[in-house]
Design a protein around this motif. Structure first.
Motif, PDB file in Angstrom:
ATOM      1  N   ALA A 170     -15.143   0.378 -14.439  1.00 36.53           N
ATOM      2  CA  ALA A 170     -14.278   1.231 -13.822  1.00 36.53           C
ATOM      3  C   ALA A 170     -14.909   1.289 -12.205  1.00 36.53           C
ATOM      4  O   ALA A 170     -13.867   1.415 -11.253  1.00 36.53           O
ATOM      5  CB  ALA A 170     -14.714   2.710 -14.202  1.00 36.53           C
ATOM      6  N   LEU A 171     -15.967   1.209 -12.090  1.00 36.70           N
ATOM      7  CA  LEU A 171     -16.763   1.141 -10.650  1.00 36.70           C
ATOM      8  C   LEU A 171     -16.109  -0.004 -10.061  1.00 36.70           C
ATOM      9  O   LEU A 171     -15.774   0.186  -8.607  1.00 36.70           O
ATOM     10  CB  LEU A 171     -18.179   0.997 -10.830  1.00 36.70           C
ATOM     11  N   GLY A 172     -16.107  -1.243 -10.569  1.00 37.37           N
ATOM     12  CA  GLY A 172     -15.334  -2.431  -9.939  1.00 37.37           C
ATOM     13  C   GLY A 172     -14.088  -2.157  -9.500  1.00 37.37           C
ATOM     14  O   GLY A 172     -13.373  -2.484  -8.434  1.00 37.37           O
ATOM     15  N   ARG A 173     -13.129  -1.639 -10.411  1.00 36.22           N
ATOM     16  CA  ARG A 173     -11.830  -1.309  -9.982  1.00 36.22           C
ATOM     17  C   ARG A 173     -11.575  -0.395  -8.856  1.00 36.22           C
ATOM     18  O   ARG A 173     -10.851  -0.557  -8.092  1.00 36.22           O
ATOM     19  CB  ARG A 173     -11.033  -0.800 -11.069  1.00 36.22           C
ATOM     20  N   MET A 174     -12.513   0.604  -8.810  1.00 38.99           N
ATOM     21  CA  MET A 174     -12.545   1.586  -7.776  1.00 38.99           C
ATOM     22  C   MET A 174     -12.747   0.921  -6.385  1.00 38.99           C
ATOM     23  O   MET A 174     -12.259   0.930  -5.325  1.00 38.99           O
ATOM     24  CB  MET A 174     -13.546   2.656  -8.033  1.00 38.99           C
ATOM     25  N   ARG A 175     -13.766  -0.014  -6.406  1.00 39.26           N
ATOM     26  CA  ARG A 175     -14.246  -0.865  -5.439  1.00 39.26           C
ATOM     27  C   ARG A 175     -13.008  -1.623  -4.843  1.00 39.26           C
ATOM     28  O   ARG A 175     -12.786  -1.748  -3.908  1.00 39.26           O
ATOM     29  CB  ARG A 175     -15.433  -1.644  -5.649  1.00 39.26           C
ATOM     30  N   TYR A 176     -12.576  -2.414  -5.757  1.00 36.31           N
ATOM     31  CA  TYR A 176     -11.431  -3.306  -5.390  1.00 36.31           C
ATOM     32  C   TYR A 176     -10.278  -2.460  -4.862  1.00 36.31           C
ATOM     33  O   TYR A 176      -9.388  -2.790  -3.856  1.00 36.31           O
ATOM     34  CB  TYR A 176     -10.891  -4.184  -6.467  1.00 36.31           C
ATOM     35  N   ALA A 177      -9.904  -1.037  -5.508  1.00 34.21           N
ATOM     36  CA  ALA A 177      -8.753  -0.485  -4.871  1.00 34.21           C
ATOM     37  C   ALA A 177      -9.114  -0.034  -3.529  1.00 34.21           C
ATOM     38  O   ALA A 177      -8.231  -0.035  -2.657  1.00 34.21           O
ATOM     39  CB  ALA A 177      -8.935   0.888  -5.868  1.00 34.21           C
ATOM     40  N   LEU A 178     -10.387   0.277  -3.247  1.00 37.52           N
ATOM     41  CA  LEU A 178     -10.527   0.814  -1.696  1.00 37.52           C
ATOM     42  C   LEU A 178     -10.696  -0.206  -0.700  1.00 37.52           C
ATOM     43  O   LEU A 178     -10.193  -0.267  -0.007  1.00 37.52           O
ATOM     44  CB  LEU A 178     -12.152   1.411  -1.847  1.00 37.52           C
ATOM     45  N   ILE A 179     -10.947  -1.557  -1.077  1.00 41.91           N
ATOM     46  CA  ILE A 179     -10.913  -2.470  -0.435  1.00 41.91           C
ATOM     47  C   ILE A 179      -9.243  -3.072  -0.188  1.00 41.91           C
ATOM     48  O   ILE A 179      -8.984  -3.329   1.037  1.00 41.91           O
ATOM     49  CB  ILE A 179     -11.656  -4.035  -1.037  1.00 41.91           C
ATOM     50  N   ASN A 180      -8.671  -2.933  -1.208  1.00 42.34           N
ATOM     51  CA  ASN A 180      -6.962  -3.045  -1.187  1.00 42.34           C
ATOM     52  C   ASN A 180      -6.596  -2.193  -0.194  1.00 42.34           C
ATOM     53  O   ASN A 180      -5.537  -2.610   0.590  1.00 42.34           O
ATOM     54  CB  ASN A 180      -6.559  -3.189  -2.494  1.00 42.34           C
ATOM     55  N   LEU A 181      -6.852  -0.844  -0.268  1.00 41.54           N
ATOM     56  CA  LEU A 181      -6.245   0.048   0.529  1.00 41.54           C
ATOM     57  C   LEU A 181      -6.580  -0.151   1.680  1.00 41.54           C
ATOM     58  O   LEU A 181      -5.678   0.168   2.645  1.00 41.54           O
ATOM     59  CB  LEU A 181      -6.996   1.453  -0.045  1.00 41.54           C
ATOM     60  N   ARG A 182      -7.877  -0.529   2.162  1.00 42.96           N
ATOM     61  CA  ARG A 182      -8.323  -0.730   3.606  1.00 42.96           C
ATOM     62  C   ARG A 182      -7.312  -1.863   4.226  1.00 42.96           C
ATOM     63  O   ARG A 182      -6.871  -1.786   5.377  1.00 42.96           O
ATOM     64  CB  ARG A 182      -9.757  -1.065   3.569  1.00 42.96           C
ATOM     65  N   LYS A 183      -7.045  -2.888   3.311  1.00 38.71           N
ATOM     66  CA  LYS A 183      -6.434  -4.094   3.951  1.00 38.71           C
ATOM     67  C   LYS A 183      -4.862  -3.718   4.221  1.00 38.71           C
ATOM     68  O   LYS A 183      -4.553  -4.062   5.331  1.00 38.71           O
ATOM     69  CB  LYS A 183      -6.416  -5.300   2.687  1.00 38.71           C
ATOM     70  N   VAL A 184      -4.414  -2.710   3.045  1.00 37.31           N
ATOM     71  CA  VAL A 184      -3.012  -2.517   3.572  1.00 37.31           C
ATOM     72  C   VAL A 184      -2.694  -1.543   4.787  1.00 37.31           C
ATOM     73  O   VAL A 184      -1.977  -1.796   5.421  1.00 37.31           O
ATOM     74  CB  VAL A 184      -2.590  -1.588   2.131  1.00 37.31           C
ATOM     75  N   ILE A 185      -3.714  -0.499   4.924  1.00 44.09           N
ATOM     76  CA  ILE A 185      -3.965   0.493   5.860  1.00 44.09           C
ATOM     77  C   ILE A 185      -3.912  -0.587   7.476  1.00 44.09           C
ATOM     78  O   ILE A 185      -3.139  -0.090   8.132  1.00 44.09           O
ATOM     79  CB  ILE A 185      -5.014   1.374   5.850  1.00 44.09           C
ATOM     80  N   GLU A 186      -4.740  -1.523   7.263  1.00 44.78           N
ATOM     81  CA  GLU A 186      -4.904  -2.320   8.484  1.00 44.78           C
ATOM     82  C   GLU A 186      -3.772  -2.980   8.726  1.00 44.78           C
ATOM     83  O   GLU A 186      -3.177  -3.238  10.043  1.00 44.78           O
ATOM     84  CB  GLU A 186      -6.220  -3.359   8.421  1.00 44.78           C
ATOM     85  N   GLN A 187      -3.046  -3.712   7.668  1.00 44.79           N
ATOM     86  CA  GLN A 187      -1.695  -4.321   7.927  1.00 44.79           C
ATOM     87  C   GLN A 187      -0.686  -3.483   8.490  1.00 44.79           C
ATOM     88  O   GLN A 187       0.021  -3.824   9.191  1.00 44.79           O
ATOM     89  CB  GLN A 187      -1.121  -5.098   6.476  1.00 44.79           C
ATOM     90  N   HIS A 188      -0.746  -2.425   8.005  1.00 46.92           N
ATOM     91  CA  HIS A 188       0.575  -1.313   8.435  1.00 46.92           C
ATOM     92  C   HIS A 188       0.177  -0.812   9.737  1.00 46.92           C
ATOM     93  O   HIS A 188       0.917   0.213  10.218  1.00 46.92           O
ATOM     94  CB  HIS A 188       0.981  -0.395   7.497  1.00 46.92           C
ATOM     95  N   ASN A 189      -1.280  -0.714  10.138  1.00 40.87           N
ATOM     96  CA  ASN A 189      -1.620   0.089  11.240  1.00 40.87           C
ATOM     97  C   ASN A 189      -1.581   1.459  10.972  1.00 40.87           C
ATOM     98  O   ASN A 189      -1.035   2.262  11.959  1.00 40.87           O
ATOM     99  CB  ASN A 189      -0.892  -0.240  12.657  1.00 40.87           C
ATOM    100  N   ILE A 190      -1.946   2.030   9.818  1.00 40.79           N
ATOM    101  CA  ILE A 190      -1.594   3.519   9.488  1.00 40.79           C
ATOM    102  C   ILE A 190      -3.124   4.024   9.966  1.00 40.79           C
ATOM    103  O   ILE A 190      -4.135   3.603   9.754  1.00 40.79           O
ATOM    104  CB  ILE A 190      -1.579   3.664   7.902  1.00 40.79           C
ATOM    105  N   VAL A 191      -2.701   5.069  10.843  1.00 43.05           N
ATOM    106  CA  VAL A 191      -3.824   5.850  11.083  1.00 43.05           C
ATOM    107  C   VAL A 191      -4.135   7.217  10.405  1.00 43.05           C
ATOM    108  O   VAL A 191      -3.243   8.007  10.266  1.00 43.05           O
ATOM    109  CB  VAL A 191      -3.726   6.384  12.856  1.00 43.05           C
ATOM    110  N   LEU A 192      -5.077   7.421   9.814  1.00 42.22           N
ATOM    111  CA  LEU A 192      -5.215   8.290   8.487  1.00 42.22           C
ATOM    112  C   LEU A 192      -5.948   9.411   9.115  1.00 42.22           C
ATOM    113  O   LEU A 192      -6.105  10.553   8.603  1.00 42.22           O
ATOM    114  CB  LEU A 192      -6.075   8.037   7.336  1.00 42.22           C
TER     115      LEU A 192
END
Length: 194
Positions: A170-192
């Protein structure tokens, strides 16, 4: 001739080696940026002051224990500490985002809606739909853990029991989810942040 500014990394090293004045220089150098960052999240001067103090108490404890190894990236490290303490503040006051009865979630339940003017409301709606879209792009197992953790406020033990996987998974999945979120946010240049 202008005096050259001493690098953060040198000041950190000097402080660890016993030069107390090095910390005052670091605090004064970054106070405005850190204070503004905290205030932009909590919109309250007293709370900002408390979180600011707590941030530097944590910084001092970490430096004194010799646990600092951020390779000279002092400010981003302090900002991360401040950010985590802001989240702790909202958790303590149980104003973290949770599911409501409609199953919709809001990352802005931490702000009082009355404080949002028309422009902020538009930004809020846009950011919420961006975040929803990004979360939808995650693999199913990561999305499930992220939603349970962030919006249902479940512990990793509860998530592990609900999904039938180990706490480490569960911890690993959360970690990967956050890594992937960060990647998508950077790709889309979304400012949160506002």
């Amino acid at each position: 001739m202008k005096r050259k500014l001493i690098d953060d990394a040198v000041l950190v090293r000097n402080y660890i080696n016993g030069d107390e004045s090095a910390l005052s220089i670091l605090i004064n150098r970054h106070k405005q940026k850190i204070y503004s960052f905290i205030y932009s999240k909590v919109y309250d001067r007293d709370i900002t002051e408390d979180v600011f103090q707590d941030t530097f108490i944590k910084v001092i404890k970490t430096l004194k224990r010799g646990k600092y190894n951020e390779e000279g990236k002092f400010l981003p490290w302090v900002m991360r500490i401040a950010h985590n303490l802001v989240i702790d503040h909202f958790r303590r006051n149980s104003r973290m985002p949770k599911f409501d009865n409609t199953g919709e979630f809001s990352i802005f339940s931490v702000l009082s809606d009355s404080s949002l003017n028309a422009e902020k409301t538009i930004i809020k709606d846009q950011v919420e739909s961006d975040v929803r879209r990004i979360i939808e792009e995650l693999p199913e197992d990561q999305k499930q853990v992220l939603l349970m953790r962030m919006y249902q406020d479940m512990s990793f033990k509860e998530i592990s029991e609900r999904t039938g996987v180990s706490i480490n998974t569960a911890l690993g999945r959360m970690r990967y989810a956050l890594i992937n979120l960060r990647k998508v946010i950077e790709q889309h240049n979304i400012v949160l942040t506002n």
